[in-house]
Design a protein around this motif. Sequence first.
Motif, mmCIF file in Angstrom:
data_model
loop_
_atom_site.group_PDB
_atom_site.id
_atom_site.type_symbol
_atom_site.label_atom_id
_atom_site.label_comp_id
_atom_site.label_asym_id
_atom_site.label_seq_id
_atom_site.Cartn_x
_atom_site.Cartn_y
_atom_site.Cartn_z
ATOM 1 N N GLY A 122 -10.428 4.243 -1.307
ATOM 2 C CA GLY A 122 -10.114 4.715 0.040
ATOM 3 C C GLY A 122 -9.956 3.622 1.079
ATOM 4 N N ARG A 123 -10.049 2.361 0.648
ATOM 5 C CA ARG A 123 -9.889 1.268 1.603
ATOM 6 C C ARG A 123 -8.455 0.752 1.587
ATOM 7 N NH1 ARG A 123 -15.399 -2.077 0.023
ATOM 8 N NH2 ARG A 123 -16.862 -0.502 0.797
ATOM 9 N N PRO A 124 -7.968 0.288 2.757
ATOM 10 C CA PRO A 124 -6.573 -0.151 2.819
ATOM 11 C C PRO A 124 -6.376 -1.546 2.235
ATOM 12 C CG PRO A 124 -7.617 -0.444 4.945
ATOM 13 C CD PRO A 124 -8.647 0.191 4.061
ATOM 14 N N THR A 125 -5.167 -1.815 1.773
ATOM 15 C CA THR A 125 -4.765 -3.170 1.394
ATOM 16 C C THR A 125 -3.440 -3.453 2.080
ATOM 17 O OG1 THR A 125 -3.651 -2.370 -0.580
ATOM 18 C CG2 THR A 125 -5.915 -3.107 -0.851
ATOM 19 N N ASN A 126 -3.093 -4.730 2.165
ATOM 20 C CA ASN A 126 -1.961 -5.124 2.989
ATOM 21 C C ASN A 126 -1.427 -6.456 2.475
ATOM 22 O OD1 ASN A 126 -0.265 -4.824 5.178
ATOM 23 N ND2 ASN A 126 -1.804 -5.290 6.743
ATOM 24 N N ARG A 127 -0.129 -6.546 2.242
ATOM 25 C CA ARG A 127 0.451 -7.811 1.764
ATOM 26 C C ARG A 127 1.907 -7.922 2.216
ATOM 27 N NH1 ARG A 127 -0.103 -3.207 -0.441
ATOM 28 N NH2 ARG A 127 -1.491 -3.787 -2.149
ATOM 29 N N THR A 128 2.378 -9.170 2.225
ATOM 30 C CA THR A 128 3.752 -9.449 2.592
ATOM 31 C C THR A 128 4.660 -9.231 1.377
ATOM 32 O OG1 THR A 128 2.905 -11.131 4.098
ATOM 33 C CG2 THR A 128 5.262 -11.215 3.596
ATOM 34 N N VAL A 129 5.755 -8.522 1.576
ATOM 35 C CA VAL A 129 6.748 -8.332 0.517
ATOM 36 C C VAL A 129 8.137 -8.595 1.097
ATOM 37 C CG1 VAL A 129 5.378 -6.680 -0.865
ATOM 38 C CG2 VAL A 129 6.872 -5.833 0.947
ATOM 39 N N VAL A 130 9.119 -8.679 0.216
ATOM 40 C CA VAL A 130 10.482 -9.006 0.644
ATOM 41 C C VAL A 130 11.347 -7.748 0.635
ATOM 42 C CG1 VAL A 130 12.518 -10.415 0.115
ATOM 43 C CG2 VAL A 130 10.231 -11.327 -0.333
ATOM 44 N N PHE A 131 12.113 -7.556 1.696
ATOM 45 C CA PHE A 131 13.072 -6.450 1.795
ATOM 46 C C PHE A 131 14.276 -6.783 0.919
ATOM 47 C CE2 PHE A 131 16.806 -4.868 4.422
ATOM 48 C CZ PHE A 131 16.703 -3.552 4.011
ATOM 49 N N ARG A 132 14.596 -5.873 -0.015
ATOM 50 C CA ARG A 132 15.720 -6.101 -0.939
ATOM 51 C C ARG A 132 16.898 -5.188 -0.640
ATOM 52 N NH1 ARG A 132 14.449 -10.866 -3.741
ATOM 53 N NH2 ARG A 132 12.190 -10.903 -3.991
ATOM 54 N N GLY A 133 16.998 -4.705 0.611
ATOM 55 C CA GLY A 133 18.109 -3.847 0.989
ATOM 56 C C GLY A 133 17.795 -2.376 0.755
ATOM 57 N N PHE A 134 18.768 -1.523 1.078
ATOM 58 C CA PHE A 134 18.612 -0.075 0.883
ATOM 59 C C PHE A 134 19.244 0.334 -0.438
ATOM 60 C CE2 PHE A 134 17.986 -0.490 5.434
ATOM 61 C CZ PHE A 134 16.959 0.404 5.664
ATOM 62 N N LEU A 135 18.726 1.417 -1.002
ATOM 63 C CA LEU A 135 19.286 1.941 -2.255
ATOM 64 C C LEU A 135 20.572 2.705 -1.944
ATOM 65 C CD1 LEU A 135 18.810 2.519 -5.375
ATOM 66 C CD2 LEU A 135 17.849 4.707 -4.617
ATOM 67 N N GLY A 136 21.710 2.172 -2.346
ATOM 68 C CA GLY A 136 23.003 2.842 -2.164
ATOM 69 C C GLY A 136 23.184 3.368 -0.754
ATOM 70 N N GLN A 137 23.560 4.638 -0.635
ATOM 71 C CA GLN A 137 23.785 5.239 0.676
ATOM 72 C C GLN A 137 22.563 6.012 1.158
ATOM 73 O OE1 GLN A 137 26.656 4.532 2.500
ATOM 74 N NE2 GLN A 137 26.758 3.101 0.793
ATOM 75 N N THR A 138 21.394 5.704 0.623
ATOM 76 C CA THR A 138 20.172 6.409 1.038
ATOM 77 C C THR A 138 19.410 5.602 2.098
ATOM 78 O OG1 THR A 138 18.567 5.380 -0.467
ATOM 79 C CG2 THR A 138 19.971 7.109 -1.402
ATOM 80 N N ASN A 139 18.317 6.179 2.600
ATOM 81 C CA ASN A 139 17.446 5.478 3.552
ATOM 82 C C ASN A 139 16.229 4.866 2.861
ATOM 83 O OD1 ASN A 139 18.997 6.203 5.904
ATOM 84 N ND2 ASN A 139 18.262 8.291 5.591
ATOM 85 N N LYS A 140 16.289 4.748 1.536
ATOM 86 C CA LYS A 140 15.148 4.210 0.778
ATOM 87 C C LYS A 140 15.222 2.678 0.720
ATOM 88 C CE LYS A 140 14.613 8.175 -2.354
ATOM 89 N NZ LYS A 140 15.890 8.932 -2.435
ATOM 90 N N LEU A 141 14.137 2.043 1.122
ATOM 91 C CA LEU A 141 14.085 0.575 1.089
ATOM 92 C C LEU A 141 13.681 0.103 -0.302
ATOM 93 C CD1 LEU A 141 12.971 1.599 4.068
ATOM 94 C CD2 LEU A 141 12.664 -0.847 4.407
#
Lengths: 193, 193
Positions: free
Chosen positions: A35-54
Motif C-alpha cells: 500500500g505504499r507508493p513508489t516513484n521513478r523516472t521513465v522515458v516517454f516513447r510516444g502514443f500508441l497509434g491513434q490512441t491516447n495511450k502513452l
Amino acid sequence: MSIAPWRSPLKRALHRNRNQPHSRYFQLATVQINGRPTNRTVVFRGFLGQTNKLKIITDRRSDKFEQIRQQPWGEICWYFTKTREQFRLSGKIILVDSNNSDQELQTARQLVWQEISDNARIQFAWAHPGEKRANPEAFSPSLPDAIVPLDNFCLLLFEPVKVDHLELRGEPQNRWIYMINELGNWEALEVNP
Amino acid sequence: MSIAPWRSPLKRALHRNRNQPHSRYFQLATVQINGRPTNRTVVFRGFLGQTNKLKIITDRRSDKFEQIRQQPWGEICWYFTKTREQFRLSGKIILVDSNNSDQELQTARQLVWQEISDNARIQFAWAHPGEKRANPEAFSPSLPDAIVPLDNFCLLLFEPVKVDHLELRGEPQNRWIYMINELGNWEALEVNP
C-alpha cells in the motif's frame, strides 16, 4: 477513439521544450503490495497509434512490473522545466509482456523494441536489476537481436482518465482539469491553481 | 541523529546542478484513500536542522494534506537533469499544520514561513485550490503577515528510511541502495542498475 483535448497543450509543451532531452522523461508513481507508493523516472516513447495511450518500456524483472500486475493504477507527473508547466496524468496501466496473447499489442511491443537503440536493448540482457552488483562481465552480453524482443522486455500502455495541467507562468498561475465523463467523452474545467 | 551517508552524494548533486533552479524541485508520490497513487512536483526547502528530514510546504486545502493524514507513506523521485542522476527516497511524512501541538515543530513551521517569499506566502490566501476558477479578485488578497503563518500553511517533514541512487552516466550505470537497519543505522549496498 478520438484524440483527447489535453493532447494539444501537451504537444505544444513537447515542442517548446524539445531542445531539452529530459523533456521526454517523466515520473511514474505506482503502489506496492503493502500500500505504499513508489516513484521513478521513465522515458516517454510516444502514443500508441491513434490512441491516447502513452508508451513506456520496462524490464519484467523490475519491481514495478509486479506492482502494476497487482495494482494497475498509476499517476504520471510530467514537469517541463523550460516552459514551467506540469501535467499530471492519472490512469490505468496495461502490461504487454512476452506472454500477452493479444496479437495487436504483441506487434506494438515488437515495434517499440525495433525502434529503441542498441544501448537501450542491451540493458534487458544485463544482470538482474536491484540485486547485489554483479561482475563487469554481466554487463557485456552479446548484442540482442534487433527484431525479436528479449523475454524481459515489457511494454507498458498508460491510459489516462484524468489530466491536470498547471502553468506556473501566469499571474496567477493557470490550471485546467480534463476528465472522462460517464459517456466516455473528455470534459475540461478551468480551476484554481 | 547523525547525517545519513546518502546526504553526501545528494549534496554533491545539488551543488553540481545548482545553476538550474529546477534542481530543487522533485516529484512526491502519495496514495489516495482509494489506494491509487498521486504524484506532483514540490519544492525542496532544505533539511530540518541537523536531521535527515526534508522540508516541503503545502496548503492544508490541497488533496495531499488529507491523503498524507490517512497514509503517511510517500516516495520522492528527484531527477537531476545536468548530471543525469536520480534519487528515490522512501519514507514517512509528518504533517505540521497550525494545530500541531509540538512546540519545536511549530517553531520550525514558523521559520519556514518567514523564509519564503511574499509571492509564495500570498498563495495561501488565494481561492481554494482545485475548485472552479474564481474571479481575479480572489487572487489579489492583501499581503499576509511575514511573521505569523496563515492557518492554511502546512510544513511537511519527509523522513527517509530508504534511498536509491542511480547514476545514468557510467558504463554500465551505477546504483546504490541505502537502508536503515534494525539498529537504526544506515547501510549501503551497491546494486545492479
